[in-house]
Write an enzyme that holds these catalytic residues in place. Structure first.
Site, PDB file in Angstrom:
ATOM      1  N   ASP A 128     -12.513 -12.231  -7.713  1.00 46.40           N
ATOM      2  CA  ASP A 128     -12.554 -10.834  -7.291  1.00 46.40           C
ATOM      3  C   ASP A 128     -11.260 -10.102  -7.639  1.00 46.40           C
ATOM      4  OD1 ASP A 128     -15.091 -10.795  -6.346  1.00 46.40           O
ATOM      5  OD2 ASP A 128     -14.588 -10.797  -4.220  1.00 46.40           O
ATOM      6  N   ASP A 187     -10.222 -22.583  -0.816  1.00 44.37           N
ATOM      7  CA  ASP A 187      -9.484 -21.360  -1.138  1.00 44.37           C
ATOM      8  C   ASP A 187      -8.565 -21.621  -2.321  1.00 44.37           C
ATOM      9  OD1 ASP A 187     -10.744 -19.934   0.805  1.00 44.37           O
ATOM     10  OD2 ASP A 187      -9.075 -19.959   2.235  1.00 44.37           O
ATOM     11  N   ASP A 189      -5.458 -21.605  -2.859  1.00 40.96           N
ATOM     12  CA  ASP A 189      -4.215 -22.367  -2.726  1.00 40.96           C
ATOM     13  C   ASP A 189      -4.455 -23.784  -2.200  1.00 40.96           C
ATOM     14  OD1 ASP A 189      -5.046 -21.355  -0.300  1.00 40.96           O
ATOM     15  OD2 ASP A 189      -3.031 -21.221   0.534  1.00 40.96           O
ATOM     16  N   ASP A 281     -16.149 -17.403   8.328  1.00 37.87           N
ATOM     17  CA  ASP A 281     -16.316 -18.849   8.424  1.00 37.87           C
ATOM     18  C   ASP A 281     -16.726 -19.276   9.831  1.00 37.87           C
ATOM     19  OD1 ASP A 281     -13.899 -18.079   9.506  1.00 37.87           O
ATOM     20  OD2 ASP A 281     -12.681 -19.160   8.042  1.00 37.87           O
TER      21      ASP A 281
END
Length: 502
Positions: A128, A187, A189, A281
Protein backbone atom coordinates in the site's frame (compact mmCIF):
# COMPACT_ATOMS: atom_id res chain seq x y z
CA UNK A 1 17.98 42.17 49.21
CA UNK A 2 17.87 38.90 51.17
CA UNK A 3 15.23 40.39 53.49
CA UNK A 4 13.07 41.41 50.53
CA UNK A 5 13.37 37.90 49.06
CA UNK A 6 12.43 36.32 52.39
CA UNK A 7 9.40 38.57 52.72
CA UNK A 8 8.33 37.75 49.16
CA UNK A 9 8.65 34.00 49.79
CA UNK A 10 6.71 34.32 53.03
CA UNK A 11 3.96 36.20 51.20
CA UNK A 12 3.74 33.47 48.57
CA UNK A 13 3.57 30.83 51.30
CA UNK A 14 0.76 32.68 53.08
CA UNK A 15 -1.23 33.04 49.87
CA UNK A 16 -0.67 29.37 49.06
CA UNK A 17 -1.90 28.30 52.49
CA UNK A 18 -4.97 30.50 52.15
CA UNK A 19 -5.79 28.94 48.79
CA UNK A 20 -5.24 25.42 50.12
CA UNK A 21 -7.32 26.24 53.20
CA UNK A 22 -10.16 27.32 50.93
CA UNK A 23 -9.74 24.09 48.97
CA UNK A 24 -10.14 22.09 52.17
CA UNK A 25 -13.23 24.03 53.17
CA UNK A 26 -14.69 23.71 49.70
CA UNK A 27 -17.96 21.80 49.59
CA UNK A 28 -17.20 20.70 46.04
CA UNK A 29 -13.53 19.76 45.78
CA UNK A 30 -13.28 17.38 48.74
CA UNK A 31 -16.42 15.37 47.86
CA UNK A 32 -15.21 15.10 44.24
CA UNK A 33 -11.83 13.98 45.48
CA UNK A 34 -13.49 11.44 47.80
CA UNK A 35 -15.52 9.98 44.94
CA UNK A 36 -12.54 9.92 42.58
CA UNK A 37 -10.35 8.27 45.21
CA UNK A 38 -12.97 5.62 45.93
CA UNK A 39 -13.45 4.80 42.24
CA UNK A 40 -9.69 4.60 41.66
CA UNK A 41 -9.20 2.35 44.67
CA UNK A 42 -11.94 0.00 43.45
CA UNK A 43 -10.31 -0.16 40.01
CA UNK A 44 -6.92 -0.76 41.63
CA UNK A 45 -8.32 -3.72 43.56
CA UNK A 46 -9.87 -5.13 40.37
CA UNK A 47 -6.55 -4.85 38.56
CA UNK A 48 -4.69 -6.31 41.55
CA UNK A 49 -6.98 -9.35 41.74
CA UNK A 50 -6.64 -9.92 37.99
CA UNK A 51 -2.83 -9.79 38.13
CA UNK A 52 -2.66 -12.14 41.10
CA UNK A 53 -5.08 -14.53 39.38
CA UNK A 54 -2.92 -14.61 36.26
CA UNK A 55 0.21 -15.12 38.37
CA UNK A 56 -1.40 -18.15 40.03
CA UNK A 57 -2.56 -19.60 36.71
CA UNK A 58 0.78 -19.14 34.96
CA UNK A 59 2.55 -20.74 37.93
CA UNK A 60 0.28 -23.78 37.70
CA UNK A 61 0.82 -23.97 33.93
CA UNK A 62 4.60 -23.88 34.32
CA UNK A 63 4.68 -26.40 37.17
CA UNK A 64 2.30 -28.84 35.49
CA UNK A 65 4.09 -28.59 32.15
CA UNK A 66 0.90 -27.85 30.19
CA UNK A 67 2.61 -27.11 26.89
CA UNK A 68 0.61 -26.69 23.67
CA UNK A 69 1.96 -29.91 22.16
CA UNK A 70 0.78 -31.85 25.23
CA UNK A 71 -2.69 -30.31 25.28
CA UNK A 72 -3.25 -30.74 21.55
CA UNK A 73 -2.16 -33.29 19.01
CA UNK A 74 1.05 -32.28 17.29
CA UNK A 75 3.05 -34.43 14.91
CA UNK A 76 5.59 -33.43 12.26
CA UNK A 77 4.68 -34.12 8.66
CA UNK A 78 5.99 -37.58 7.70
CA UNK A 79 7.58 -38.31 4.37
CA UNK A 80 4.82 -39.66 2.14
CA UNK A 81 6.28 -41.28 -0.98
CA UNK A 82 2.87 -41.72 -2.61
CA UNK A 83 1.48 -38.23 -2.07
CA UNK A 84 4.79 -36.37 -1.99
CA UNK A 85 4.28 -32.65 -1.46
CA UNK A 86 0.51 -33.11 -1.64
CA UNK A 87 0.69 -34.29 1.98
CA UNK A 88 1.40 -30.68 2.90
CA UNK A 89 -1.50 -28.21 2.99
CA UNK A 90 -1.40 -25.11 0.81
CA UNK A 91 -0.27 -22.10 2.81
CA UNK A 92 -0.58 -18.42 1.94
CA UNK A 93 1.87 -15.96 3.53
CA UNK A 94 0.62 -12.36 3.59
CA UNK A 95 2.98 -9.43 4.14
CA UNK A 96 1.13 -6.08 4.33
CA UNK A 97 3.42 -3.12 3.62
CA UNK A 98 3.28 0.65 3.68
CA UNK A 99 6.39 2.65 2.71
CA UNK A 100 8.70 0.09 4.33
CA UNK A 101 11.99 1.28 2.85
CA UNK A 102 14.22 -0.08 5.63
CA UNK A 103 12.79 -3.55 6.22
CA UNK A 104 11.06 -4.75 3.06
CA UNK A 105 14.01 -6.87 1.93
CA UNK A 106 14.34 -8.62 5.30
CA UNK A 107 10.65 -9.50 5.59
CA UNK A 108 10.25 -10.67 2.00
CA UNK A 109 13.49 -12.66 2.23
CA UNK A 110 12.43 -14.35 5.48
CA UNK A 111 9.04 -15.34 4.03
CA UNK A 112 10.59 -16.70 0.85
CA UNK A 113 13.07 -18.77 2.87
CA UNK A 114 10.41 -20.64 4.84
CA UNK A 115 11.15 -24.37 4.67
CA UNK A 116 7.92 -25.51 3.03
CA UNK A 117 7.45 -27.22 -0.34
CA UNK A 118 7.63 -24.47 -2.93
CA UNK A 119 4.59 -25.76 -4.80
CA UNK A 120 2.53 -25.65 -1.56
CA UNK A 121 3.45 -22.08 -0.59
CA UNK A 122 2.34 -18.70 -1.94
CA UNK A 123 3.94 -15.49 -0.68
CA UNK A 124 1.68 -12.48 -1.14
CA UNK A 125 3.16 -8.98 -0.73
CA UNK A 126 0.36 -6.44 -0.18
CA UNK A 127 1.98 -3.11 -0.97
CA UNK A 128 0.00 0.00 0.00
CA UNK A 129 3.03 2.28 -0.34
CA UNK A 130 2.40 5.83 -1.50
CA UNK A 131 6.03 6.49 -2.42
CA UNK A 132 6.56 5.41 -6.07
CA UNK A 133 10.26 4.77 -5.47
CA UNK A 134 9.54 2.38 -2.60
CA UNK A 135 6.85 0.60 -4.62
CA UNK A 136 9.37 0.05 -7.40
CA UNK A 137 11.95 -1.34 -4.96
CA UNK A 138 9.44 -3.73 -3.38
CA UNK A 139 8.22 -4.94 -6.78
CA UNK A 140 11.81 -5.47 -7.95
CA UNK A 141 12.55 -7.50 -4.82
CA UNK A 142 9.51 -9.68 -5.48
CA UNK A 143 10.63 -10.24 -9.07
CA UNK A 144 14.09 -11.22 -7.82
CA UNK A 145 12.66 -13.97 -5.61
CA UNK A 146 10.25 -15.06 -8.34
CA UNK A 147 13.24 -15.62 -10.64
CA UNK A 148 14.56 -18.06 -8.00
CA UNK A 149 11.43 -20.19 -8.25
CA UNK A 150 9.46 -18.75 -5.33
CA UNK A 151 5.72 -18.43 -5.91
CA UNK A 152 5.47 -14.79 -4.88
CA UNK A 153 2.70 -12.37 -5.80
CA UNK A 154 3.02 -8.57 -5.73
CA UNK A 155 -0.38 -6.97 -5.12
CA UNK A 156 -1.36 -3.29 -5.03
CA UNK A 157 -4.68 -1.42 -4.67
CA UNK A 158 -6.11 1.74 -6.17
CA UNK A 159 -6.86 3.06 -2.67
CA UNK A 160 -5.99 2.40 0.98
CA UNK A 161 -9.53 1.87 2.24
CA UNK A 162 -9.46 -0.02 5.51
CA UNK A 163 -5.66 0.30 5.76
CA UNK A 164 -4.15 -3.02 6.93
CA UNK A 165 -7.50 -4.78 7.33
CA UNK A 166 -8.51 -3.63 3.86
CA UNK A 167 -5.26 -4.88 2.35
CA UNK A 168 -5.56 -8.31 3.98
CA UNK A 169 -9.20 -8.60 2.97
CA UNK A 170 -8.42 -7.61 -0.62
CA UNK A 171 -5.55 -10.09 -0.74
CA UNK A 172 -7.85 -12.98 0.18
CA UNK A 173 -10.08 -12.21 -2.80
CA UNK A 174 -7.46 -13.29 -5.33
CA UNK A 175 -8.39 -16.43 -7.29
CA UNK A 176 -5.21 -18.30 -6.42
CA UNK A 177 -5.99 -17.96 -2.69
CA UNK A 178 -9.00 -20.30 -2.97
CA UNK A 179 -6.73 -23.34 -2.99
CA UNK A 180 -5.03 -22.31 0.29
CA UNK A 181 -5.99 -23.95 3.58
CA UNK A 182 -4.13 -21.62 5.95
CA UNK A 183 -2.74 -18.10 5.94
CA UNK A 184 0.32 -16.87 7.86
CA UNK A 185 0.55 -13.12 8.47
CA UNK A 186 3.74 -11.15 9.07
CA UNK A 187 4.04 -7.39 9.34
CA UNK A 188 6.83 -5.82 7.31
CA UNK A 189 9.31 -5.71 10.21
CA UNK A 190 8.86 -9.39 11.18
CA UNK A 191 11.28 -12.10 10.13
CA UNK A 192 10.17 -15.70 10.85
CA UNK A 193 12.67 -18.53 11.13
CA UNK A 194 12.64 -21.10 8.30
CA UNK A 195 10.90 -23.74 10.46
CA UNK A 196 8.00 -21.46 11.43
CA UNK A 197 5.37 -23.30 9.37
CA UNK A 198 6.62 -26.73 10.42
CA UNK A 199 6.08 -25.76 14.06
CA UNK A 200 2.64 -24.18 13.63
CA UNK A 201 0.74 -25.88 10.79
CA UNK A 202 0.62 -29.33 12.50
CA UNK A 203 -1.59 -27.83 15.23
CA UNK A 204 -4.10 -26.81 12.58
CA UNK A 205 -3.88 -30.02 10.56
CA UNK A 206 -4.31 -32.43 13.50
CA UNK A 207 -6.84 -30.39 15.52
CA UNK A 208 -9.84 -29.27 13.45
CA UNK A 209 -11.18 -27.10 16.30
CA UNK A 210 -8.13 -24.81 16.28
CA UNK A 211 -8.50 -21.67 14.19
CA UNK A 212 -5.37 -19.70 15.13
CA UNK A 213 -1.79 -20.43 16.18
CA UNK A 214 0.06 -17.41 17.57
CA UNK A 215 3.83 -17.14 18.05
CA UNK A 216 5.73 -14.85 20.40
CA UNK A 217 7.58 -11.70 19.35
CA UNK A 218 11.36 -11.47 19.77
CA UNK A 219 12.69 -7.92 19.95
CA UNK A 220 15.99 -7.67 18.10
CA UNK A 221 16.52 -4.01 19.06
CA UNK A 222 15.59 -4.26 22.74
CA UNK A 223 19.05 -3.01 23.73
CA UNK A 224 18.94 -0.02 21.40
CA UNK A 225 18.02 2.54 24.06
CA UNK A 226 16.32 2.88 27.43
CA UNK A 227 12.90 3.31 25.85
CA UNK A 228 13.13 -0.01 24.00
CA UNK A 229 14.24 -1.79 27.18
CA UNK A 230 11.17 -0.45 28.96
CA UNK A 231 8.89 -1.47 26.10
CA UNK A 232 10.36 -4.95 26.30
CA UNK A 233 9.34 -5.18 29.97
CA UNK A 234 5.71 -4.36 29.20
CA UNK A 235 5.41 -6.62 26.16
CA UNK A 236 7.19 -9.53 27.82
CA UNK A 237 4.48 -9.58 30.48
CA UNK A 238 1.84 -9.60 27.75
CA UNK A 239 3.42 -12.57 25.97
CA UNK A 240 4.69 -14.63 28.91
CA UNK A 241 1.61 -14.19 31.10
CA UNK A 242 -1.50 -12.74 29.42
CA UNK A 243 -1.31 -14.71 26.18
CA UNK A 244 -0.20 -17.90 27.94
CA UNK A 245 -3.02 -17.70 30.49
CA UNK A 246 -5.66 -17.06 27.83
CA UNK A 247 -4.42 -19.96 25.72
CA UNK A 248 -4.19 -22.39 28.64
CA UNK A 249 -7.52 -21.63 30.30
CA UNK A 250 -10.06 -20.55 27.67
CA UNK A 251 -8.20 -21.28 24.40
CA UNK A 252 -8.78 -17.58 23.66
CA UNK A 253 -6.57 -14.51 23.48
CA UNK A 254 -6.23 -11.45 21.31
CA UNK A 255 -4.53 -12.04 17.97
CA UNK A 256 -1.42 -9.85 17.82
CA UNK A 257 -1.97 -9.02 14.15
CA UNK A 258 1.23 -10.70 13.00
CA UNK A 259 3.41 -13.78 13.57
CA UNK A 260 0.35 -16.02 13.52
CA UNK A 261 -1.30 -18.62 11.28
CA UNK A 262 -5.05 -18.68 10.67
CA UNK A 263 -7.22 -21.44 9.32
CA UNK A 264 -8.96 -20.00 6.26
CA UNK A 265 -12.27 -21.52 7.34
CA UNK A 266 -12.09 -19.68 10.68
CA UNK A 267 -11.62 -16.32 8.97
CA UNK A 268 -14.47 -16.98 6.58
CA UNK A 269 -16.88 -18.16 9.28
CA UNK A 270 -16.01 -15.15 11.46
CA UNK A 271 -16.99 -12.79 8.64
CA UNK A 272 -13.53 -11.90 7.35
CA UNK A 273 -11.48 -8.80 8.03
CA UNK A 274 -13.32 -5.63 9.08
CA UNK A 275 -11.99 -2.10 9.38
CA UNK A 276 -14.51 -0.76 11.90
CA UNK A 277 -11.80 -0.24 14.57
CA UNK A 278 -8.04 0.30 14.67
CA UNK A 279 -7.57 -3.19 16.19
CA UNK A 280 -8.79 -5.29 13.28
CA UNK A 281 -6.75 -8.25 14.55
CA UNK A 282 -8.52 -8.28 17.94
CA UNK A 283 -11.86 -7.82 16.21
CA UNK A 284 -11.34 -10.90 14.04
CA UNK A 285 -10.11 -12.97 17.00
CA UNK A 286 -13.20 -12.24 19.09
CA UNK A 287 -15.61 -12.93 16.25
CA UNK A 288 -13.84 -16.22 15.51
CA UNK A 289 -13.93 -17.25 19.17
CA UNK A 290 -17.66 -16.56 19.30
CA UNK A 291 -18.03 -19.08 16.47
CA UNK A 292 -16.38 -21.71 18.66
CA UNK A 293 -12.85 -21.67 17.27
CA UNK A 294 -9.97 -22.31 19.67
CA UNK A 295 -6.63 -20.48 19.73
CA UNK A 296 -3.19 -21.81 20.62
CA UNK A 297 -0.28 -19.68 21.80
CA UNK A 298 3.20 -21.18 21.28
CA UNK A 299 5.49 -19.18 23.54
CA UNK A 300 8.58 -21.15 22.59
CA UNK A 301 8.25 -20.08 18.96
CA UNK A 302 9.68 -16.59 18.55
CA UNK A 303 9.59 -14.30 15.52
CA UNK A 304 12.09 -11.47 15.20
CA UNK A 305 10.82 -7.90 14.98
CA UNK A 306 11.73 -4.37 16.01
CA UNK A 307 10.32 -2.08 18.70
CA UNK A 308 9.57 1.61 17.97
CA UNK A 309 12.74 3.51 18.84
CA UNK A 310 11.28 7.04 18.74
CA UNK A 311 8.86 8.45 21.29
CA UNK A 312 6.43 9.82 18.69
CA UNK A 313 6.19 6.44 16.95
CA UNK A 314 5.66 4.61 20.23
CA UNK A 315 3.11 7.17 21.44
CA UNK A 316 1.09 6.81 18.24
CA UNK A 317 1.22 3.01 18.45
CA UNK A 318 0.05 2.93 22.07
CA UNK A 319 -2.75 5.42 21.45
CA UNK A 320 -4.03 3.26 18.59
CA UNK A 321 -3.75 0.05 20.60
CA UNK A 322 -5.66 1.52 23.54
CA UNK A 323 -8.44 3.41 21.75
CA UNK A 324 -9.24 0.50 19.46
CA UNK A 325 -10.13 -2.04 22.19
CA UNK A 326 -12.41 0.44 23.96
CA UNK A 327 -14.29 1.11 20.72
CA UNK A 328 -14.47 -2.61 19.93
CA UNK A 329 -15.76 -3.37 23.43
CA UNK A 330 -18.63 -0.94 22.89
CA UNK A 331 -19.46 -2.54 19.53
CA UNK A 332 -19.28 -6.17 20.62
CA UNK A 333 -20.56 -6.19 24.22
CA UNK A 334 -24.11 -7.22 23.37
CA UNK A 335 -22.93 -9.67 20.72
CA UNK A 336 -20.74 -11.45 23.27
CA UNK A 337 -23.52 -11.52 25.87
CA UNK A 338 -26.08 -12.94 23.45
CA UNK A 339 -23.77 -15.58 21.97
CA UNK A 340 -24.93 -19.15 22.56
CA UNK A 341 -21.90 -21.07 21.26
CA UNK A 342 -19.49 -20.25 24.08
CA UNK A 343 -19.76 -20.97 27.79
CA UNK A 344 -20.77 -18.44 30.44
CA UNK A 345 -17.26 -18.44 31.91
CA UNK A 346 -15.78 -17.65 28.51
CA UNK A 347 -18.15 -14.69 28.21
CA UNK A 348 -17.12 -13.48 31.67
CA UNK A 349 -13.47 -13.86 30.72
CA UNK A 350 -13.87 -11.88 27.49
CA UNK A 351 -16.04 -9.11 28.92
CA UNK A 352 -14.55 -8.69 32.39
CA UNK A 353 -10.93 -9.85 32.27
CA UNK A 354 -9.93 -9.35 28.63
CA UNK A 355 -11.76 -6.11 27.91
CA UNK A 356 -12.84 -4.31 31.08
CA UNK A 357 -9.84 -4.89 33.36
CA UNK A 358 -6.91 -5.31 30.97
CA UNK A 359 -7.88 -2.99 28.12
CA UNK A 360 -9.80 -0.24 29.92
CA UNK A 361 -9.32 -0.14 33.69
CA UNK A 362 -5.59 -0.88 33.56
CA UNK A 363 -5.00 2.21 31.42
CA UNK A 364 -7.41 4.53 33.21
CA UNK A 365 -6.38 3.81 36.79
CA UNK A 366 -2.67 4.04 35.97
CA UNK A 367 -3.03 7.60 34.74
CA UNK A 368 -6.03 9.00 36.63
CA UNK A 369 -5.03 7.67 40.04
CA UNK A 370 -1.26 8.11 40.03
CA UNK A 371 -1.02 11.23 37.88
CA UNK A 372 -4.22 13.16 38.73
CA UNK A 373 -6.06 12.06 41.88
CA UNK A 374 -3.10 11.14 44.10
CA UNK A 375 -1.18 14.37 43.38
CA UNK A 376 -4.36 16.39 44.01
CA UNK A 377 -4.92 14.61 47.32
CA UNK A 378 -1.58 15.75 48.75
CA UNK A 379 -2.68 19.37 48.23
CA UNK A 380 -5.62 18.98 50.61
CA UNK A 381 -4.39 19.27 54.22
CA UNK A 382 -5.02 16.22 56.41
CA UNK A 383 -6.58 14.27 53.53
CA UNK A 384 -6.31 10.54 54.21
CA UNK A 385 -4.63 8.56 51.45
CA UNK A 386 -4.79 4.78 52.04
CA UNK A 387 -1.29 3.36 51.83
CA UNK A 388 -2.61 -0.03 50.78
CA UNK A 389 -3.98 1.52 47.60
CA UNK A 390 -1.22 4.03 46.94
CA UNK A 391 1.79 1.87 47.84
CA UNK A 392 1.15 -1.80 48.54
CA UNK A 393 -1.08 -2.71 45.59
CA UNK A 394 1.06 -0.97 42.93
CA UNK A 395 4.17 -2.54 44.45
CA UNK A 396 2.78 -6.06 44.03
CA UNK A 397 1.59 -5.31 40.49
CA UNK A 398 5.00 -3.88 39.59
CA UNK A 399 6.84 -6.92 40.96
CA UNK A 400 4.59 -9.32 39.05
CA UNK A 401 5.31 -7.43 35.84
CA UNK A 402 9.06 -7.03 36.42
CA UNK A 403 9.76 -10.72 36.95
CA UNK A 404 8.75 -11.36 33.34
CA UNK A 405 11.98 -9.62 32.30
CA UNK A 406 14.58 -10.50 34.96
CA UNK A 407 17.46 -8.88 33.08
CA UNK A 408 15.80 -5.46 33.30
CA UNK A 409 14.53 -5.62 36.87
CA UNK A 410 16.99 -2.87 37.85
CA UNK A 411 15.12 -0.54 35.48
CA UNK A 412 11.80 -0.99 37.27
CA UNK A 413 11.71 2.63 38.54
CA UNK A 414 12.13 3.92 34.99
CA UNK A 415 9.46 1.49 33.83
CA UNK A 416 6.97 2.80 36.41
CA UNK A 417 7.30 6.48 35.54
CA UNK A 418 7.49 5.78 31.80
CA UNK A 419 4.35 3.64 31.84
CA UNK A 420 2.49 6.33 33.78
CA UNK A 421 3.34 8.86 31.09
CA UNK A 422 2.21 6.46 28.37
CA UNK A 423 -1.01 5.86 30.31
CA UNK A 424 -1.85 9.48 29.49
CA UNK A 425 -2.04 8.61 25.79
CA UNK A 426 -3.76 5.28 26.41
CA UNK A 427 -6.48 7.11 28.34
CA UNK A 428 -7.09 9.93 25.91
CA UNK A 429 -10.10 9.90 23.61
CA UNK A 430 -9.87 10.01 19.86
CA UNK A 431 -7.46 12.67 18.65
CA UNK A 432 -5.54 13.23 15.47
CA UNK A 433 -2.56 10.84 15.56
CA UNK A 434 0.87 12.42 15.76
CA UNK A 435 2.95 12.04 12.62
CA UNK A 436 5.74 9.53 12.96
CA UNK A 437 7.86 10.41 9.97
CA UNK A 438 8.59 14.09 10.38
CA UNK A 439 11.99 14.91 8.95
CA UNK A 440 12.53 17.78 11.41
CA UNK A 441 11.84 15.77 14.54
CA UNK A 442 15.29 16.40 16.01
CA UNK A 443 14.83 20.17 16.07
CA UNK A 444 14.07 21.39 19.58
CA UNK A 445 10.74 23.04 18.82
CA UNK A 446 9.49 19.90 17.02
CA UNK A 447 10.29 17.74 20.03
CA UNK A 448 8.08 19.69 22.44
CA UNK A 449 5.04 17.80 23.74
CA UNK A 450 2.88 20.37 25.51
CA UNK A 451 0.54 17.86 27.16
CA UNK A 452 3.44 16.12 28.90
CA UNK A 453 4.96 19.45 29.90
CA UNK A 454 1.67 20.58 31.41
CA UNK A 455 1.35 17.48 33.57
CA UNK A 456 5.01 17.80 34.48
CA UNK A 457 4.35 21.26 35.92
CA UNK A 458 1.31 19.99 37.81
CA UNK A 459 3.22 17.09 39.35
CA UNK A 460 6.19 19.31 40.17
CA UNK A 461 3.93 21.71 42.05
CA UNK A 462 2.25 18.88 43.96
CA UNK A 463 5.59 17.28 44.74
CA UNK A 464 7.10 20.49 46.06
CA UNK A 465 4.07 21.12 48.25
CA UNK A 466 4.20 17.60 49.65
CA UNK A 467 7.92 18.01 50.32
CA UNK A 468 7.28 21.11 52.40
CA UNK A 469 3.92 20.43 54.05
CA UNK A 470 3.08 16.77 53.42
CA UNK A 471 3.23 13.86 55.81
CA UNK A 472 3.14 10.81 53.53
CA UNK A 473 6.44 11.40 51.66
CA UNK A 474 4.72 10.98 48.31
CA UNK A 475 6.97 13.77 47.03
CA UNK A 476 9.61 11.13 46.17
CA UNK A 477 7.30 9.60 43.60
CA UNK A 478 5.74 12.88 42.48
CA UNK A 479 9.07 14.55 41.72
CA UNK A 480 10.35 11.49 39.85
CA UNK A 481 7.13 11.36 37.84
CA UNK A 482 7.38 15.08 37.10
CA UNK A 483 10.91 14.57 35.78
CA UNK A 484 9.66 11.77 33.53
CA UNK A 485 6.93 14.02 32.10
CA UNK A 486 9.48 16.79 31.51
CA UNK A 487 11.97 14.45 29.84
CA UNK A 488 9.28 13.20 27.46
CA UNK A 489 7.73 16.63 27.15
CA UNK A 490 11.01 18.04 25.88
CA UNK A 491 11.46 15.05 23.58
CA UNK A 492 14.57 13.60 25.17
CA UNK A 493 13.37 10.00 24.91
CA UNK A 494 13.97 7.83 21.87
CA UNK A 495 16.08 10.48 20.17
CA UNK A 496 19.53 8.96 20.64
CA UNK A 497 20.12 5.60 19.03
CA UNK A 498 23.59 4.02 19.27
CA UNK A 499 25.35 3.22 16.03
CA UNK A 500 25.37 -0.46 16.99
CA UNK A 501 23.23 -2.45 19.36
CA UNK A 502 23.32 -5.97 20.69
Amino acid sequence: MERVSTVAISGVEEQLMVVLGQMKASKVLVPVLDISMAICLIMSVMLFVERVYMAVVISIVKISGRKPDTRYKWEPFPEDLEQGNLAYPMVLVQIPMFNEREVYQLSIGAACCLSWPSDRLIVQVLDDSTDPAIKTMVQTECQRWASKGVNIKYEIRDNRNGYKAGALKEGLKRSYVKECDHVAIFDADFQPEPDFLHRTIPFLVHNPQIGLVQARWKFVNANECLMTRIQEMSLNYHFTVEQEVGSSTYAFFGFNGTAGVWRMAAIEEAGGWKDRTTVEDMDLAIRASLKGWKFVYVGTLQVKNELPSTFKAYRYQQHRWSCGPANLFRKMLLEVMRNERVTLWTKVHVIYSFFLVRKIIAHIVTFVFYCVVLPAAVLVPDYHIPKWGAVYIPTVITVLNAISTPRSIHLVVFWIVFENVMALHRTKGKVKPAATNQQRRFKFIDRLNLLELGFGCYLLFCGCYDLIYGKYHFFIYLLLQAIAFFVMGFGYVGTFVPSSSN
